[in-house]
Motif scaffolding. Structure first.
Motif, PDB file in Angstrom:
ATOM      1  N   ILE A  20       0.718  -1.031   0.033  1.00  0.00           N
ATOM      2  CA  ILE A  20       0.155  -0.022   0.015  1.00  0.00           C
ATOM      3  C   ILE A  20       0.817   1.315  -0.107  1.00  0.00           C
ATOM      4  O   ILE A  20       0.674   2.173  -0.644  1.00  0.00           O
ATOM      5  CB  ILE A  20      -1.041   0.021   1.324  1.00  0.00           C
ATOM      6  CG1 ILE A  20      -2.042  -1.153   0.985  1.00  0.00           C
ATOM      7  CG2 ILE A  20      -1.443   1.420   1.400  1.00  0.00           C
ATOM      8  CD1 ILE A  20      -2.888  -1.374   2.248  1.00  0.00           C
ATOM      9  N   LEU A  24       0.148   2.005  -3.993  1.00  0.00           N
ATOM     10  CA  LEU A  24      -0.847   2.753  -4.133  1.00  0.00           C
ATOM     11  C   LEU A  24      -0.759   4.285  -3.677  1.00  0.00           C
ATOM     12  O   LEU A  24      -1.569   5.023  -4.314  1.00  0.00           O
ATOM     13  CB  LEU A  24      -2.197   1.886  -3.351  1.00  0.00           C
ATOM     14  CG  LEU A  24      -2.320   0.553  -3.619  1.00  0.00           C
ATOM     15  CD1 LEU A  24      -3.543  -0.054  -2.572  1.00  0.00           C
ATOM     16  CD2 LEU A  24      -2.892   0.416  -4.896  1.00  0.00           C
ATOM     17  N   VAL A  25      -0.188   4.655  -2.438  1.00  0.00           N
ATOM     18  CA  VAL A  25      -0.036   5.943  -2.228  1.00  0.00           C
ATOM     19  C   VAL A  25       0.687   6.851  -3.478  1.00  0.00           C
ATOM     20  O   VAL A  25       0.193   7.831  -3.787  1.00  0.00           O
ATOM     21  CB  VAL A  25       0.942   6.138  -0.873  1.00  0.00           C
ATOM     22  CG1 VAL A  25       1.195   7.521  -0.718  1.00  0.00           C
ATOM     23  CG2 VAL A  25      -0.082   5.530   0.220  1.00  0.00           C
ATOM     24  N   LEU A  27       0.785   6.071  -6.672  1.00  0.00           N
ATOM     25  CA  LEU A  27      -0.164   5.958  -7.687  1.00  0.00           C
ATOM     26  C   LEU A  27      -1.482   7.035  -7.254  1.00  0.00           C
ATOM     27  O   LEU A  27      -1.798   7.814  -8.399  1.00  0.00           O
ATOM     28  CB  LEU A  27      -0.654   4.738  -7.926  1.00  0.00           C
ATOM     29  CG  LEU A  27       0.315   3.714  -8.742  1.00  0.00           C
ATOM     30  CD1 LEU A  27      -0.513   2.487  -8.877  1.00  0.00           C
ATOM     31  CD2 LEU A  27       0.619   4.231  -9.979  1.00  0.00           C
ATOM     32  N   THR A  28      -1.866   7.173  -6.269  1.00  0.00           N
ATOM     33  CA  THR A  28      -2.889   8.151  -6.063  1.00  0.00           C
ATOM     34  C   THR A  28      -2.575   9.658  -5.947  1.00  0.00           C
ATOM     35  O   THR A  28      -3.097  10.378  -6.553  1.00  0.00           O
ATOM     36  CB  THR A  28      -3.517   7.587  -4.392  1.00  0.00           C
ATOM     37  OG1 THR A  28      -3.728   6.619  -4.229  1.00  0.00           O
ATOM     38  CG2 THR A  28      -4.399   8.704  -4.004  1.00  0.00           C
ATOM     39  N   ILE A  29      -0.991   9.797  -5.725  1.00  0.00           N
ATOM     40  CA  ILE A  29      -0.585  11.226  -5.594  1.00  0.00           C
ATOM     41  C   ILE A  29      -0.582  11.501  -7.131  1.00  0.00           C
ATOM     42  O   ILE A  29      -0.822  12.619  -7.408  1.00  0.00           O
ATOM     43  CB  ILE A  29       0.609  11.315  -4.878  1.00  0.00           C
ATOM     44  CG1 ILE A  29       0.352  10.912  -3.634  1.00  0.00           C
ATOM     45  CG2 ILE A  29       1.472  12.430  -5.027  1.00  0.00           C
ATOM     46  CD1 ILE A  29       1.690  10.948  -2.533  1.00  0.00           C
ATOM     47  N   ALA A  31      -1.956  10.446  -9.713  1.00  0.00           N
ATOM     48  CA  ALA A  31      -3.683  10.597 -10.427  1.00  0.00           C
ATOM     49  C   ALA A  31      -4.066  12.031  -9.862  1.00  0.00           C
ATOM     50  O   ALA A  31      -4.766  12.632 -10.784  1.00  0.00           O
ATOM     51  CB  ALA A  31      -4.372   9.329  -9.872  1.00  0.00           C
ATOM     52  N   PHE A  32      -3.998  12.412  -8.676  1.00  0.00           N
ATOM     53  CA  PHE A  32      -4.396  13.585  -8.360  1.00  0.00           C
ATOM     54  C   PHE A  32      -3.823  14.407  -8.732  1.00  0.00           C
ATOM     55  O   PHE A  32      -4.237  15.709  -9.131  1.00  0.00           O
ATOM     56  CB  PHE A  32      -4.602  13.463  -6.695  1.00  0.00           C
ATOM     57  CG  PHE A  32      -5.688  12.848  -6.059  1.00  0.00           C
ATOM     58  CD1 PHE A  32      -7.075  13.213  -6.188  1.00  0.00           C
ATOM     59  CD2 PHE A  32      -5.259  12.065  -5.190  1.00  0.00           C
ATOM     60  CE1 PHE A  32      -8.168  12.699  -5.718  1.00  0.00           C
ATOM     61  CE2 PHE A  32      -6.472  11.436  -4.469  1.00  0.00           C
ATOM     62  CZ  PHE A  32      -7.816  11.462  -4.841  1.00  0.00           C
ATOM     63  N   SER A  33      -2.478  14.433  -8.955  1.00  0.00           N
ATOM     64  CA  SER A  33      -1.773  15.702  -9.532  1.00  0.00           C
ATOM     65  C   SER A  33      -1.989  15.928 -11.084  1.00  0.00           C
ATOM     66  O   SER A  33      -2.296  16.803 -11.461  1.00  0.00           O
ATOM     67  CB  SER A  33      -0.268  15.497  -9.392  1.00  0.00           C
ATOM     68  OG  SER A  33       0.135  14.320 -10.020  1.00  0.00           O
TER      69      SER A  33
END
Length: 86
Positions: A20, A24-25, A27-29, A31-33
């Motif tokens: 995670i 995942l962290v 990838l999440t960052i 995606a949001f950027s």
């Protein structure tokens, strides 16, 4: 035997935590950027389109007003209205 089962589940939870945090962290960052940057770019494009359209509409209105003014002036000075009145 109980300690082995506890270690195995602890190792599984540790591996899931690393997965995670490591995958995942970020990838999440990312995606949001990307979404943030796309929204900024889209906002700028919409603003430019609105400004350009407004300028063109104002230019067209100015041209149409000049045409109306010229047509009105021509009708008044050529005597067409006066002749129609008499």
């Amino acid at each position: 035997m109980k300690t082995r089962g506890k270690r195995k589940s602890s190792l599984t939870y540790g591996m899931m935590g690393m997965l995670i945090l490591g995958l995942l962290v970020p990838l999440t960052i990312i995606a949001f950027s990307m979404v943030y940057m796309m929204s900024l770019t889209l906002g700028r494009q919409v603003e430019r389109t609105i400004v350009s359209s407004t300028e063109k509409a104002a230019e067209i209105c100015g041209i149409k007003l000049e045409e109306i003014w010229t047509a009105s002036k021509n009708a008044s000075y050529t005597g067409t209205i006066r002749e129609s009145y008499y």
